[in-house]
Design a protein around this motif. Structure first.
Motif, PDB file in Angstrom:
ATOM      1  N   TYR A  20       0.886  -1.165   0.000  1.00 34.00           N
ATOM      2  CA  TYR A  20       0.000   0.000   0.000  1.00 34.00           C
ATOM      3  C   TYR A  20       0.923   1.214   0.000  1.00 34.00           C
ATOM      4  O   TYR A  20       1.508   1.550   1.026  1.00 34.00           O
ATOM      5  N   HIS A  72      -9.393   4.157   4.369  1.00 36.13           N
ATOM      6  CA  HIS A  72      -9.355   4.450   2.930  1.00 36.13           C
ATOM      7  C   HIS A  72      -9.230   3.157   2.136  1.00 36.13           C
ATOM      8  O   HIS A  72      -9.879   2.955   1.121  1.00 36.13           O
ATOM      9  N   PHE A  73      -8.394   2.277   2.642  1.00 32.52           N
ATOM     10  CA  PHE A  73      -8.185   0.982   1.981  1.00 32.52           C
ATOM     11  C   PHE A  73      -9.467   0.149   2.025  1.00 32.52           C
ATOM     12  O   PHE A  73      -9.876  -0.449   1.026  1.00 32.52           O
ATOM     13  N   HIS A  74     -10.104   0.137   3.182  1.00 27.96           N
ATOM     14  CA  HIS A  74     -11.316  -0.670   3.353  1.00 27.96           C
ATOM     15  C   HIS A  74     -12.439  -0.180   2.453  1.00 27.96           C
ATOM     16  O   HIS A  74     -13.209  -0.972   1.900  1.00 27.96           O
ATOM     17  N   ARG A  75     -12.513   1.132   2.293  1.00 28.28           N
ATOM     18  CA  ARG A  75     -13.551   1.715   1.429  1.00 28.28           C
ATOM     19  C   ARG A  75     -13.485   1.121   0.019  1.00 28.28           C
ATOM     20  O   ARG A  75     -14.488   0.913  -0.636  1.00 28.28           O
ATOM     21  N   HIS A  76     -12.275   0.870  -0.449  1.00 27.71           N
ATOM     22  CA  HIS A  76     -12.108   0.349  -1.805  1.00 27.71           C
ATOM     23  C   HIS A  76     -12.190  -1.163  -1.879  1.00 27.71           C
ATOM     24  O   HIS A  76     -12.798  -1.712  -2.783  1.00 27.71           O
ATOM     25  N   PHE A  77     -11.496  -1.832  -0.958  1.00 26.75           N
ATOM     26  CA  PHE A  77     -11.305  -3.275  -1.116  1.00 26.75           C
ATOM     27  C   PHE A  77     -12.080  -4.122  -0.115  1.00 26.75           C
ATOM     28  O   PHE A  77     -12.076  -5.349  -0.222  1.00 26.75           O
ATOM     29  N   LYS A  78     -12.732  -3.491   0.854  1.00 22.86           N
ATOM     30  CA  LYS A  78     -13.490  -4.217   1.876  1.00 22.86           C
ATOM     31  C   LYS A  78     -12.610  -5.178   2.664  1.00 22.86           C
ATOM     32  O   LYS A  78     -13.073  -6.176   3.193  1.00 22.86           O
ATOM     33  N   ILE A  79     -11.331  -4.875   2.729  1.00 21.86           N
ATOM     34  CA  ILE A  79     -10.398  -5.722   3.475  1.00 21.86           C
ATOM     35  C   ILE A  79      -9.935  -4.970   4.722  1.00 21.86           C
ATOM     36  O   ILE A  79      -9.634  -3.780   4.660  1.00 21.86           O
ATOM     37  N   HIS A  80      -9.875  -5.676   5.853  1.00 20.24           N
ATOM     38  CA  HIS A  80      -9.425  -5.069   7.113  1.00 20.24           C
ATOM     39  C   HIS A  80      -7.915  -5.205   7.218  1.00 20.24           C
ATOM     40  O   HIS A  80      -7.406  -6.200   7.721  1.00 20.24           O
ATOM     41  N   ALA A 122      -6.107  -6.222  10.402  1.00 16.78           N
ATOM     42  CA  ALA A 122      -5.987  -7.619  10.803  1.00 16.78           C
ATOM     43  C   ALA A 122      -4.810  -8.316  10.138  1.00 16.78           C
ATOM     44  O   ALA A 122      -4.484  -9.452  10.467  1.00 16.78           O
ATOM     45  N   CYS A 142      -6.887   6.065   9.525  1.00 17.52           N
ATOM     46  CA  CYS A 142      -7.300   6.742   8.296  1.00 17.52           C
ATOM     47  C   CYS A 142      -6.860   5.957   7.081  1.00 17.52           C
ATOM     48  O   CYS A 142      -7.624   5.774   6.125  1.00 17.52           O
ATOM     49  N   LEU A 143      -5.621   5.488   7.111  1.00 18.45           N
ATOM     50  CA  LEU A 143      -5.120   4.717   5.972  1.00 18.45           C
ATOM     51  C   LEU A 143      -5.887   3.402   5.828  1.00 18.45           C
ATOM     52  O   LEU A 143      -6.237   2.991   4.728  1.00 18.45           O
TER      53      LEU A 143
END
Lengths: 288, 346
Positions: A198, A234-242, A245, A230-231
């Motif tokens: 990322y 932003h990532f979750h918004r796009h990829f639905k990945i946590h 974790a 925040c980072l």
């Protein structure tokens, strides 16, 4: 506090493997030449025993020990100690140049926490960084351990500390040609391993950090958490990945890069003291 | 026999694992069965390759034959190379009958008119695949046989799979020659890359399973969806949630094996959005990021993210669209309008 850029140039852009070192007993600055001779003899003896490095290569190893007076945080810190191994192939003329093959240096940057509480005759240089063949590191390490009754341990860097580094370094003032702020995650326990890189544009990462950090010159755990959240968001918004974790294994910026196995590369002399201060702190935590 | 040809054959044979050399030489067919009988395949590879070179000398091998051996090696070890997929476009609707002789002639003519020194070799395989090998030279230098480009063209489709030479300037020449030879008028990079040539074919030829319910689901790492323990004292928490995730996964990925891709890359140029209470970044310009997923088998690993609790189900369409959009390089921008949360991938 600023180190002479010329003397410290060799420290930059090399991958250093990190260790914590317990205080050295009976170490005397005045005896550096003697120590170099003894270490050289030790290495030669180990080679005779067939225990050392290069097979079939006729190499003499020359040892040099020196002090790096500029690498320290305050007057309370010991000056850094550099060990350099060079090779000169046997049979070549006296004029041939020695080729450096291994570097290791001990340092303490604002390591008062440790040196305050240490009895007489002990020298505190809790952070050790090495670059070169692992076999040389083992030889040098075992000589120091035997001679000064100290203990070396590999220094791993936790995801928590890596996120501190990410936040700190993302906030540094940038050159025009700065590289991205890259976070590398590894996802454990899947049938097929997955790595996620990322990388954020350095201007945008700095802009984000600048709105998070409340007091210039000071960083709190809470601010680091907000930055990372925040980072992650932003990532979750796009990829639905946590991403939170996943395991953060490496942080790379224009200032420096650090890997969780305890490997660090410093790219900017201006930030050398800051990075060393953080690493000294990690080393001291591991010792205590 | 030319010394450079001898050396090239020697090095090609050296690449082949020892117990496959005989099979490959047979496939090649340049040495007779009698000659192959004289070879001792139980010695070290260095000696085997020397003996092969000697036999090739007897038969006066030239670079054309040596190039065929190289194609055979690369056809079998195709997964050692990185392949990119290109799609050709026709201007009109005319259905043209594909003539392989015409194709080869036009291809060679187009390349040779641009570059005098090239080695061009063709080999046809069963599945309508034409393998083309091109070694590139300059007006003053003979072709470098060690850095060729490989092209796989399925003549009944508009798709070409290219494993490019490291000599980057050769790619445009190659593309030009392909469209001229196949009577297309344009070619575009599909931004789809992988080492697994077959998986790339699976994706563009739509040969992978989607929503196909024939296979039984594989047991998940770290726990089964259908608990087999008969101990009724153990109750599985979130059983219904697990089943929902499993069902959604099936819908998206199907039950069959996924095509094998090693990475997906996303260039994000979307806005950074946050809870206004957090009082953080509120810029009008995009938050620029580059995200890269890597795995020995990317789609399989993505499949197990939701069951492992690492991702929401359903997984993001940015990830699940990879096979049917037939690409693994994306540029994502914000979609304007009614649904600001959704993304546009051009």
């Amino acid at each position: 506090e600023k180190a002479d850029p010329q003397k410290t140039a060799f420290l930059l852009r090399k991958a250093w493997t990190l260790y914590s070192v317990t205080p050295l007993y009976g170490f005397r600055r005045a005896r550096l030449r003697d120590y170099a001779r003894l270490l050289g003899a030790f290495i030669a003896a180990e080679k005779q025993k067939g225990l050392a490095v290069e097979v079939g290569v006729e190499l003499d190893i020359k040892v040099a020990l020196s002090s790096l007076a500029d690498i320290r945080g305050s007057e309370l810190d010991q000056a850094a100690l550099l060990v350099q191994l060079s090779s000169r192939s046997r049979g070549s003329s006296r004029n041939s140049e020695d080729k450096p093959v291994w570097w290791g240096w001990f340092c303490s940057v604002f390591g008062d926490e440790l040196s305050e509480n240490v009895p007489e005759h002990f020298t505190c240089l809790p952070l050790f960084l090495s670059h070169g063949a692992e076999s040389y590191t083992a030889l040098v390490g075992s000589w120091f351990q035997k001679t000064f009754d100290c203990c070396f341990r590999r220094l791993a860097i936790s995801p928590l500390n890596l996120s501190w580094m990410a936040a700190m370094w993302a906030g540094c003032k940038l050159d025009r040609a700065a590289s991205a702020v890259e976070l590398v995650f590894s996802v454990p326990r899947l049938a097929q391993p997955l790595d996620i890189s990322y990388a954020i544009h350095p201007e945008d990462a700095k802009a984000l950090w600048d709105t998070v950090q409340k007091t210039p010159g000071e960083i709190t755990q809470e601010e680091v958490d907000v930055f990372m959240d925040c980072l992650y968001a932003h990532f979750h918004r796009h990829f639905k990945i946590h991403l939170s974790a996943a395991k953060l294994v490496k942080v790379s910026t224009a200032i420096a890069s650090a890997h969780c196995d305890g490997i660090v590369k410093i790219l900017h002399s201006q930030y050398l003291p800051g990075v060393l201060m953080l690493l000294t702190e990690l080393a001291i935590s591991q010792i205590q | 026999m030319d010394e450079t040809v001898a050396e090239y054959i020697r090095r090609t044979v050296l690449k082949i694992p020892r117990d496959e050399i005989k099979m490959m030489l047979q496939k090649w067919g340049f040495l007779s069965e009698a000659q192959l009988q004289t070879l001792n395949f139980h010695q070290i590879k260095d000696n085997i390759s020397q003996e092969v070179v000697q036999l090739c000398e007897e038969n006066s091998a030239d670079i054309k034959q040596a190039a065929v051996l190289d194609i055979i090696y690369n056809h079998i070890y195709q997964n050692k190379r990185m392949w990119s997929v290109y799609q050709m476009k026709k201007s009109g609707e005319e259905l043209e009958y594909f003539d392989i002789t015409d194709f080869k002639k036009k291809f060679k003519r187009r390349l040779r008119s641009a570059l005098k020194n090239v080695t061009i070799t063709f080999k046809e395989y069963e599945d309508n695949a034409i393998w083309i090998r091109v070694a590139w030279g300059t007006p003053h230098k003979k072709p470098n046989q060690y850095k060729p480009s490989y092209v796989v063209y399925h003549s009944q489709t508009p798709y070409v799979f290219i494993s490019s030479s490291v000599l980057k300037s050769t790619l445009p020449l190659l593309c030009q020659a392909l469209i001229v030879a196949s009577n297309y008028h344009d070619i575009r990079d599909m931004e789809l890359r992988s080492h697994s040539l077959n998986s790339l074919k699976d994706i563009v030829f739509k040969r992978y399973s989607q929503n196909f319910q024939t296979c039984t689901p594989k047991p998940l790492q770290g726990g089964n969806v259908e608990p087999e323990n008969a101990d009724i004292r153990i109750v599985e928490e979130n059983r219904s949630e697990k089943e929902r995730i499993h069902r959604l996964n099936q819908e998206v990925f199907g039950s069959g094996p996924q095509p094998k891709l090693e990475f997906a890359q996303y260039r994000l140029e979307t806005m950074f959005k946050s809870d206004p209470k957090m009082d953080v970044l509120d810029k009008k310009e995009p938050f620029r990021c580059l995200v890269k997923f890597s795995s020995p088998h990317l789609l399989e690993s993505l499949k197990f993210l939701a069951p492992a609790g690492m991702a929401d189900a359903p997984l993001s369409p940015l990830l699940t669209c990879i096979p049917h959009k037939a690409r693994n390089y994306f540029k994502i921008r914000e979609k304007k309008g009614l649904y600001p949360e959704s993304f546009v991938s051009p």
